[in-house]
Design a protein around this motif. Structure first.
Motif, PDB file in Angstrom:
ATOM      1  N   LEU A  42       0.827  -1.207   0.000  1.00 46.15           N
ATOM      2  CA  LEU A  42       0.000   0.000   0.000  1.00 46.15           C
ATOM      3  C   LEU A  42       0.865   1.262   0.000  1.00 46.15           C
ATOM      4  CD1 LEU A  42      -2.743  -1.105   2.536  1.00 46.15           C
ATOM      5  CD2 LEU A  42      -3.011  -0.801   0.079  1.00 46.15           C
ATOM      6  N   ALA A  43       1.936   1.253   0.767  1.00 49.58           N
ATOM      7  CA  ALA A  43       2.839   2.409   0.791  1.00 49.58           C
ATOM      8  C   ALA A  43       3.501   2.612  -0.569  1.00 49.58           C
ATOM      9  CB  ALA A  43       3.892   2.228   1.880  1.00 49.58           C
ATOM     10  N   GLN A  44       3.841   1.508  -1.250  1.00 48.73           N
ATOM     11  CA  GLN A  44       4.435   1.613  -2.575  1.00 48.73           C
ATOM     12  C   GLN A  44       3.460   2.240  -3.558  1.00 48.73           C
ATOM     13  OE1 GLN A  44       7.466   1.099  -3.536  1.00 48.73           O
ATOM     14  NE2 GLN A  44       7.082   1.459  -5.720  1.00 48.73           N
ATOM     15  N   ARG A  45       2.187   1.857  -3.474  1.00 48.50           N
ATOM     16  CA  ARG A  45       1.176   2.471  -4.344  1.00 48.50           C
ATOM     17  C   ARG A  45       1.031   3.950  -4.034  1.00 48.50           C
ATOM     18  NH1 ARG A  45      -1.818  -1.133  -7.257  1.00 48.50           N
ATOM     19  NH2 ARG A  45      -3.282   0.548  -7.735  1.00 48.50           N
ATOM     20  N   LEU A  46       1.152   4.319  -2.777  1.00 48.80           N
ATOM     21  CA  LEU A  46       1.074   5.732  -2.411  1.00 48.80           C
ATOM     22  C   LEU A  46       2.228   6.508  -3.031  1.00 48.80           C
ATOM     23  CD1 LEU A  46      -0.148   8.060  -0.820  1.00 48.80           C
ATOM     24  CD2 LEU A  46       1.182   7.312   1.166  1.00 48.80           C
ATOM     25  N   ARG A  47       3.445   5.961  -2.942  1.00 51.91           N
ATOM     26  CA  ARG A  47       4.590   6.641  -3.550  1.00 51.91           C
ATOM     27  C   ARG A  47       4.426   6.754  -5.059  1.00 51.91           C
ATOM     28  NH1 ARG A  47       7.398   3.668   0.507  1.00 51.91           N
ATOM     29  NH2 ARG A  47       7.724   1.933  -0.932  1.00 51.91           N
ATOM     30  N   LEU A  48       3.905   5.693  -5.689  1.00 55.42           N
ATOM     31  CA  LEU A  48       3.679   5.732  -7.132  1.00 55.42           C
ATOM     32  C   LEU A  48       2.658   6.795  -7.493  1.00 55.42           C
ATOM     33  CD1 LEU A  48       4.133   4.538  -9.939  1.00 55.42           C
ATOM     34  CD2 LEU A  48       2.355   2.840  -9.421  1.00 55.42           C
ATOM     35  N   GLN A  49       1.607   6.912  -6.682  1.00 59.28           N
ATOM     36  CA  GLN A  49       0.602   7.923  -6.964  1.00 59.28           C
ATOM     37  C   GLN A  49       1.175   9.324  -6.797  1.00 59.28           C
ATOM     38  OE1 GLN A  49      -2.068   9.140  -4.104  1.00 59.28           O
ATOM     39  NE2 GLN A  49      -3.846   9.338  -5.427  1.00 59.28           N
ATOM     40  N   GLN A  50       2.012   9.516  -5.792  1.00 59.13           N
ATOM     41  CA  GLN A  50       2.632  10.824  -5.606  1.00 59.13           C
ATOM     42  C   GLN A  50       3.510  11.188  -6.805  1.00 59.13           C
ATOM     43  OE1 GLN A  50       1.919  12.961  -3.238  1.00 59.13           O
ATOM     44  NE2 GLN A  50       0.516  11.527  -2.260  1.00 59.13           N
ATOM     45  N   GLU A  51       4.241  10.200  -7.334  1.00 55.06           N
ATOM     46  CA  GLU A  51       5.045  10.459  -8.526  1.00 55.06           C
ATOM     47  C   GLU A  51       4.163  10.807  -9.719  1.00 55.06           C
ATOM     48  OE1 GLU A  51       7.400   6.997  -9.105  1.00 55.06           O
ATOM     49  OE2 GLU A  51       8.650   7.305  -7.314  1.00 55.06           O
ATOM     50  N   GLN A  52       3.038  10.106  -9.865  1.00 50.93           N
ATOM     51  CA  GLN A  52       2.131  10.406 -10.954  1.00 50.93           C
ATOM     52  C   GLN A  52       1.540  11.804 -10.814  1.00 50.93           C
ATOM     53  OE1 GLN A  52      -0.629   7.143 -10.681  1.00 50.93           O
ATOM     54  NE2 GLN A  52       0.641   5.773 -11.921  1.00 50.93           N
ATOM     55  N   LEU A  53       1.163  12.172  -9.595  1.00 51.17           N
ATOM     56  CA  LEU A  53       0.625  13.519  -9.373  1.00 51.17           C
ATOM     57  C   LEU A  53       1.667  14.581  -9.684  1.00 51.17           C
ATOM     58  CD1 LEU A  53      -1.425  13.022  -6.077  1.00 51.17           C
ATOM     59  CD2 LEU A  53      -2.305  13.349  -8.394  1.00 51.17           C
ATOM     60  N   SER A  54       2.918  14.322  -9.297  1.00 52.64           N
ATOM     61  CA  SER A  54       3.979  15.272  -9.599  1.00 52.64           C
ATOM     62  C   SER A  54       4.164  15.423 -11.101  1.00 52.64           C
ATOM     63  CB  SER A  54       5.286  14.814  -8.944  1.00 52.64           C
ATOM     64  OG  SER A  54       6.351  15.674  -9.276  1.00 52.64           O
ATOM     65  N   SER A  55       4.121  14.291 -11.819  1.00 53.37           N
ATOM     66  CA  SER A  55       4.252  14.351 -13.274  1.00 53.37           C
ATOM     67  C   SER A  55       3.087  15.094 -13.900  1.00 53.37           C
ATOM     68  CB  SER A  55       4.340  12.931 -13.834  1.00 53.37           C
ATOM     69  OG  SER A  55       4.393  12.942 -15.239  1.00 53.37           O
ATOM     70  N   ILE A  56       1.882  14.866 -13.373  1.00 58.31           N
ATOM     71  CA  ILE A  56       0.704  15.561 -13.904  1.00 58.31           C
ATOM     72  C   ILE A  56       0.818  17.061 -13.666  1.00 58.31           C
ATOM     73  CG2 ILE A  56      -1.780  15.873 -13.576  1.00 58.31           C
ATOM     74  CD1 ILE A  56      -1.946  12.855 -13.061  1.00 58.31           C
ATOM     75  N   ARG A  57       1.297  17.460 -12.484  1.00 52.48           N
ATOM     76  CA  ARG A  57       1.456  18.891 -12.207  1.00 52.48           C
ATOM     77  C   ARG A  57       2.464  19.529 -13.156  1.00 52.48           C
ATOM     78  NH1 ARG A  57       0.891  17.293  -6.659  1.00 52.48           N
ATOM     79  NH2 ARG A  57       3.144  17.019  -6.505  1.00 52.48           N
ATOM     80  N   GLU A  58       3.591  18.818 -13.386  1.00 52.47           N
ATOM     81  CA  GLU A  58       4.585  19.368 -14.306  1.00 52.47           C
ATOM     82  C   GLU A  58       4.023  19.475 -15.719  1.00 52.47           C
ATOM     83  OE1 GLU A  58       7.990  16.897 -14.036  1.00 52.47           O
ATOM     84  OE2 GLU A  58       8.496  17.473 -11.976  1.00 52.47           O
ATOM     85  N   THR A  59       3.285  18.458 -16.147  1.00 55.54           N
ATOM     86  CA  THR A  59       2.684  18.498 -17.478  1.00 55.54           C
ATOM     87  C   THR A  59       1.682  19.633 -17.584  1.00 55.54           C
ATOM     88  OG1 THR A  59       2.969  16.102 -17.694  1.00 55.54           O
ATOM     89  CG2 THR A  59       1.404  17.155 -19.175  1.00 55.54           C
ATOM     90  N   ARG A  60       0.917  19.842 -16.522  1.00 52.28           N
ATOM     91  CA  ARG A  60      -0.081  20.918 -16.553  1.00 52.28           C
ATOM     92  C   ARG A  60       0.596  22.280 -16.630  1.00 52.28           C
ATOM     93  NH1 ARG A  60      -5.161  21.628 -12.337  1.00 52.28           N
ATOM     94  NH2 ARG A  60      -6.057  23.487 -13.318  1.00 52.28           N
ATOM     95  N   LEU A  61       1.656  22.459 -15.860  1.00 54.63           N
ATOM     96  CA  LEU A  61       2.372  23.728 -15.936  1.00 54.63           C
ATOM     97  C   LEU A  61       2.965  23.952 -17.317  1.00 54.63           C
ATOM     98  CD1 LEU A  61       4.216  23.702 -12.475  1.00 54.63           C
ATOM     99  CD2 LEU A  61       2.309  25.159 -13.157  1.00 54.63           C
TER     100      LEU A  61
END
Length: 422
Positions: free
Chosen positions: A178-197
């Motif tokens: 579960l913690a690994q999925r959380l880290r993966l989601q955080q990385e995905q959110l970071s990538s989405i934020r960079e793409t949005r910017l």
């Protein structure tokens, strides 16, 4: 990790981990009953086995509920974990209470709750766990009606080791996953934020380009009219040749503005078309010939038998790369297409220049770079366009020159809208 319990998809993901934890606990409880019965005679063996059976039924029903008809609130997960505490506590009550070495298993539902449910509900479940443990201390039941002091001590020590090993394994498999999925989601959110910017920057640049194109329309029309008036007022053959050249250049400028308008419409509606590689490259070649009639561009005559999802913005991105290559290497530029890994096609642009070497200190096109003519934004926009269509831009700079590689997915792997825009 509230994202796992705030959507139906999250409940389905959580159900698998909860089922794994509960089945592991049930297996451990059954093995513990069998081992204890081999050493001593349990006072409530039948009741403990029945409770394990009920626990298995509960775990199966929760898994079916969460996967087939997921609830909409994390309260359901909290209630299920509270039931875990109650069932484990009931089994412990029948097998020695707080003296049972498996009493540490009460920590597992609490550890999972910290990850799966909001903080307030986690605190409540922690208090429930403490209450269950306290009840075991107050209402203690004997593990056996006989006296086996030596056997009980040996069984307790062995049980402590088994409890530690099993708890560590379950925490690693369940909580760790579960913690690994959380880290993966955080990385995905970071990538989405960079793409949005980055997309916001592209939108701002696109709006500026559209405004400039609109403003240039009137001066171009005025200049076209003036050329016609000059031709009528001064019928000089030498002057007529220059005026014809001016008209051609003005027509090219008008055509580029029209292409820019069409590209803006296509980008807004996200329209793409699936074209054979040969047809797409021939379209690029035609556009490049109109832009640079005398440019020394070598076009490969071999093409993969596949299709790619393209639009006008991708064509303009490739033309931007060709413009950079011709600027850096006016004497030779080569364009070729080849098959890459399965489901991908690579378009390669080679030149003998080194003008873009500074731009590749990091990833090409990830940021706006400077250039002599002030157009360093072109590489940035080119990379963004290629990424939007599911491709990647790679570069190699050596003593022979610069090689730009555009890796694009084939149309059947692109996952894009391939509706025709013609």
């Amino acid at each position: 990790m509230e994202w796992l319990t705030h959507s139906q998809t999250g409940f389905q993901q959580a159900a698998r981990y909860l089922l794994g934890m509960r089945l592991a606990l049930i297996g451990l409880l059954l093995v513990a009953v069998a081992v204890a019965e081999a050493v001593i005679s349990l006072a409530h063996r039948a009741e403990a086995l029945i409770l394990c059976l009920l626990y298995g039924i509960f775990a199966t029903l929760c898994w079916l509920w969460f996967t087939r008809k997921p609830p909409h609130s994390p309260i359901s997960v909290s209630v299920g974990l509270a039931a875990d505490l109650a069932l484990i506590g009931g089994w412990l009550f029948l097998t020695g209470g707080y003296t049972n070495p498996l009493v540490s298993l009460l920590l597992l539902p609490i550890a999972v709750a910290i990850i799966l449910v909001p903080l307030r509900q986690s605190i409540i479940l922690a208090l429930v766990g403490i209450g269950v443990y306290t009840a075991l201390v107050i209402w203690q039941t004997p593990i056996t009606h006989e006296h086996h002091e030596a056997n009980l001590a040996q069984l307790h020590l062995a049980g402590m080791w088994v409890t530690f090993a099993m708890t560590a394994a379950i925490l690693l498999l369940v909580v760790g996953a579960l913690a690994q999925r959380l880290r993966l989601q955080q990385e995905q959110l970071s990538s989405i934020r960079e793409t949005r910017l980055r997309d916001e920057q592209i939108i701002a640049l696109g709006l500026s380009a559209a405004a400039v194109a609109h403003r240039l329309g009137t001066p171009l029309n005025t200049m076209t009219l003036l050329v016609g008036e000059v031709r009528s007022a001064f019928p000089d053959p030498d002057l007529a040749e220059d005026l014809s050249l001016m008209e051609q250049q003005l027509a090219i400028c008008s055509k580029h503005l029209q292409q820019l308008s069409r590209a803006a419409v296509q980008a807004k509606t996200a329209q793409t078309e699936a074209l054979p590689v040969q047809e797409w490259v021939e379209r690029l070649r035609e556009s490049a010939t109109l832009l640079w009639p005398a440019a020394p561009i070598e076009w490969s005559e071999k093409f993969p038998e596949s299709k790619v999802a393209v639009d006008a913005t991708l064509d303009q991105a490739i033309l931007n790369l060709l413009a950079n290559a011709l600027t850096a290497s006016p004497s030779w530029v080569a364009v070729s297409v080849r098959n890459a890994v399965q489901g991908h096609v690579e378009l390669v642009v080679e030149d003998h220049g080194d003008g873009l070497e500074d731009a590749f200190q990091n990833s090409p096109g990830e940021q706006i770079v400077g250039s002599e003519n002030g157009m360093g934004v072109g590489l940035f926009l080119t990379n963004a366009t290629i990424q939007r269509l599911g491709g990647t831009l790679k570069a190699r700079v050596d003593q022979h020159g610069t090689t730009m590689i555009i890796d694009l997915p084939e149309a059947r792997f692109a996952g894009l809208d391939t509706g025709s825009n013609q």
